[in-house]
Design a protein around this motif. Structure first.
Motif, PDB file in Angstrom:
ATOM      1  N   SER A   1      -7.783  13.082  -0.753  1.00  0.00           N
ATOM      2  CA  SER A   1      -7.000  12.152   0.067  1.00  0.00           C
ATOM      3  C   SER A   1      -7.684  10.790   0.144  1.00  0.00           C
ATOM      4  O   SER A   1      -7.027   9.748   0.018  1.00  0.00           O
ATOM      5  CB  SER A   1      -6.812  12.730   1.469  1.00  0.00           C
TER       6      SER A   1
ATOM      7  N   ALA B   1      -4.488   3.504  -3.818  1.00  0.00           N
ATOM      8  CA  ALA B   1      -3.330   2.778  -3.289  1.00  0.00           C
ATOM      9  C   ALA B   1      -3.721   1.373  -2.859  1.00  0.00           C
ATOM     10  O   ALA B   1      -2.937   0.424  -3.003  1.00  0.00           O
ATOM     11  CB  ALA B   1      -2.719   3.553  -2.117  1.00  0.00           C
TER      12      ALA B   1
ATOM     13  N   ASP C   1       1.307   9.943  -5.326  1.00  0.00           N
ATOM     14  CA  ASP C   1       0.307  10.505  -4.432  1.00  0.00           C
ATOM     15  C   ASP C   1       0.886  11.576  -3.520  1.00  0.00           C
ATOM     16  O   ASP C   1       0.184  12.530  -3.147  1.00  0.00           O
ATOM     17  CB  ASP C   1      -0.320   9.398  -3.578  1.00  0.00           C
TER      18      ASP C   1
ATOM     19  N   HIS D   1       1.558   4.267  -2.966  1.00  0.00           N
ATOM     20  CA  HIS D   1       1.492   5.723  -2.834  1.00  0.00           C
ATOM     21  C   HIS D   1       2.670   6.373  -3.553  1.00  0.00           C
ATOM     22  O   HIS D   1       2.522   7.387  -4.244  1.00  0.00           O
ATOM     23  CB  HIS D   1       1.510   6.119  -1.360  1.00  0.00           C
TER      24      HIS D   1
ATOM     25  N   HIS E   1       0.830  -1.207   0.000  1.00  0.00           N
ATOM     26  CA  HIS E   1       0.000   0.000   0.000  1.00  0.00           C
ATOM     27  C   HIS E   1       0.864   1.256   0.000  1.00  0.00           C
ATOM     28  O   HIS E   1       0.615   2.198  -0.770  1.00  0.00           O
ATOM     29  CB  HIS E   1      -0.910  -0.017   1.226  1.00  0.00           C
ATOM     30  N   GLU E   2       1.893   1.288   0.851  1.00  0.00           N
ATOM     31  CA  GLU E   2       2.752   2.468   0.929  1.00  0.00           C
ATOM     32  C   GLU E   2       3.587   2.639  -0.346  1.00  0.00           C
ATOM     33  O   GLU E   2       3.783   3.760  -0.828  1.00  0.00           O
ATOM     34  CB  GLU E   2       3.665   2.378   2.157  1.00  0.00           C
TER      35      GLU E   2
ATOM     36  N   ARG F   1      -7.193   8.904  -3.140  1.00  0.00           N
ATOM     37  CA  ARG F   1      -5.846   8.348  -3.313  1.00  0.00           C
ATOM     38  C   ARG F   1      -5.648   7.119  -2.433  1.00  0.00           C
ATOM     39  O   ARG F   1      -4.881   6.212  -2.783  1.00  0.00           O
ATOM     40  CB  ARG F   1      -4.789   9.403  -2.997  1.00  0.00           C
ATOM     41  N   GLU F   2      -6.299   7.070  -1.276  1.00  0.00           N
ATOM     42  CA  GLU F   2      -6.197   5.881  -0.434  1.00  0.00           C
ATOM     43  C   GLU F   2      -6.847   4.685  -1.115  1.00  0.00           C
ATOM     44  O   GLU F   2      -6.304   3.573  -1.092  1.00  0.00           O
ATOM     45  CB  GLU F   2      -6.857   6.139   0.927  1.00  0.00           C
TER      46      GLU F   2
END
Length: 322
Positions: free
Chosen positions: A217, A224, A155, A150, A146-147, A220-221
């Motif tokens: 935001s 991701a 992101d 981003h 997930h990170e 974008r989560e």
């Protein structure tokens, strides 16, 4: 990137929807900023604000992610300390087609959290001690994916631009209110004409921009999450990690504020509701899961993540993180 086994049509539909929503929100924020400039300075203000919002997209960020990590007292990990974590990060970075894998940092905290800083060329991922010692290796892979998503989706730059636009709108709002106060005597004596719709836009501009930024935001989560599934082909892992993180946070808040039971409105959240994220992830559940253990088999043969020898540190001046 790994996509075999995942329903490609479902993934494409989610990805396209999130991308269109993000572009629409960012365009709306830029257009609204231009409108504020037009209200204050006329046509010149419109073009000035448009240029001010677009120029940052053309600039390559040069700040080091280490500057942000220092605020969290994060310590850089070496491959010798956490070979499994580095192996997973490098494999996921390769699948995400990042030019260089992210550096890994450890935050001495019992909370379950992870975040990314930097950009595609120079990035870092910070994980807490609590996350590494609480989550299952399969869930840790989902969180790292997930990170890294981003970082791969830029992101961090998109949200940085959104934050810049919001701050510029706040400055214009203050300037407009200052001009309004200067002309208040003329307004009261009916010597000056005021467009009250324009005044209302200037006054409430920061709040409007903030709501748009929060919506961006959340979008974008979601994106991701979907990208993480494409990298790991294992939506259940990230869904399980999100459930554990949410449960830990809810338990902490209930201990600190026993009477806190009202949910936050969805449009005031920086992240989507965990239940909604889990539902979307499970909708991407692959028909065949022959690839989801591929990363684990290579880097977590024992199916257990080694506990890091450094215990979490606490300090009364640094709040709950330490």
């Amino acid at each position: 990137m790994l996509s075999r086994g995942v329903d490609h049509s479902v993934w494409t539909r989610h990805h396209t929807h999130n991308r269109q929503q993000a572009l629409l929100l960012l365009a709306a924020m830029t257009g609204f900023l231009g409108l504020l400039g037009y209200i204050l300075l006329g046509q010149k203000g419109l073009w000035l604000m448009a240029i001010a919002a677009i120029v940052p997209l053309l600039l390559t960020p040069s700040g080091s992610p280490r500057l942000v990590l220092r605020l969290y007292n994060a310590r850089q990990l070496s491959p010798a300390e956490a070979p499994a974590l580095f192996g997973v990060a490098h494999e996921l970075a390769r699948r995400a087609r990042l030019p260089t894998p992210p550096e890994l940092f450890l935050i001495p905290s019992t909370m379950l959290n992870a975040f990314a800083v930097g950009h595609r060329d120079t990035s870092a991922i910070a994980v807490t001690h609590g996350l590494l010692t609480t989550l299952h290796p399969r869930e840790i892979v989902g969180v790292l994916a997930h990170e890294i998503s981003h970082v791969a989706n830029n992101d961090l730059q998109v949200m940085g631009l959104a934050d810049l636009i919001t701050r510029m709108a706040s400055i214009l709002s203050l300037i407009g209110q200052f001009f309004l106060l200067l002309n208040l005597p003329l307004i009261l004596m009916a010597e000056a004409h005021v467009n009250w719709w324009a005044v209302a836009l200037l006054v409430f501009a920061p709040q409007i921009m903030l709501l748009a930024q929060l919506g961006l935001s959340r979008t974008r989560e979601f994106a991701a999450d979907i990208q993480a599934v494409q990298l790991t082909n294992d939506p259940e892992a990230l869904a399980s990690a999100l459930s554990k993180i949410e449960h830990r946070q809810q338990s902490l808040f209930r201990r600190l504020w026993p009477g806190l039971g009202l949910p936050h409105p969805s449009w005031l959240r920086t992240h989507p509701a965990t239940e909604e994220r889990i539902q979307r992830l499970l909708s991407l559940r692959p028909a065949a899961s022959d690839n989801r253990e591929q990363i684990l088999a290579a880097h977590f043969p024992s199916k257990s993540f080694p506990r890091h020898p450094a215990p979490p540190r606490y300090h009364w001046t640094k709040g709950l993180w330490y």
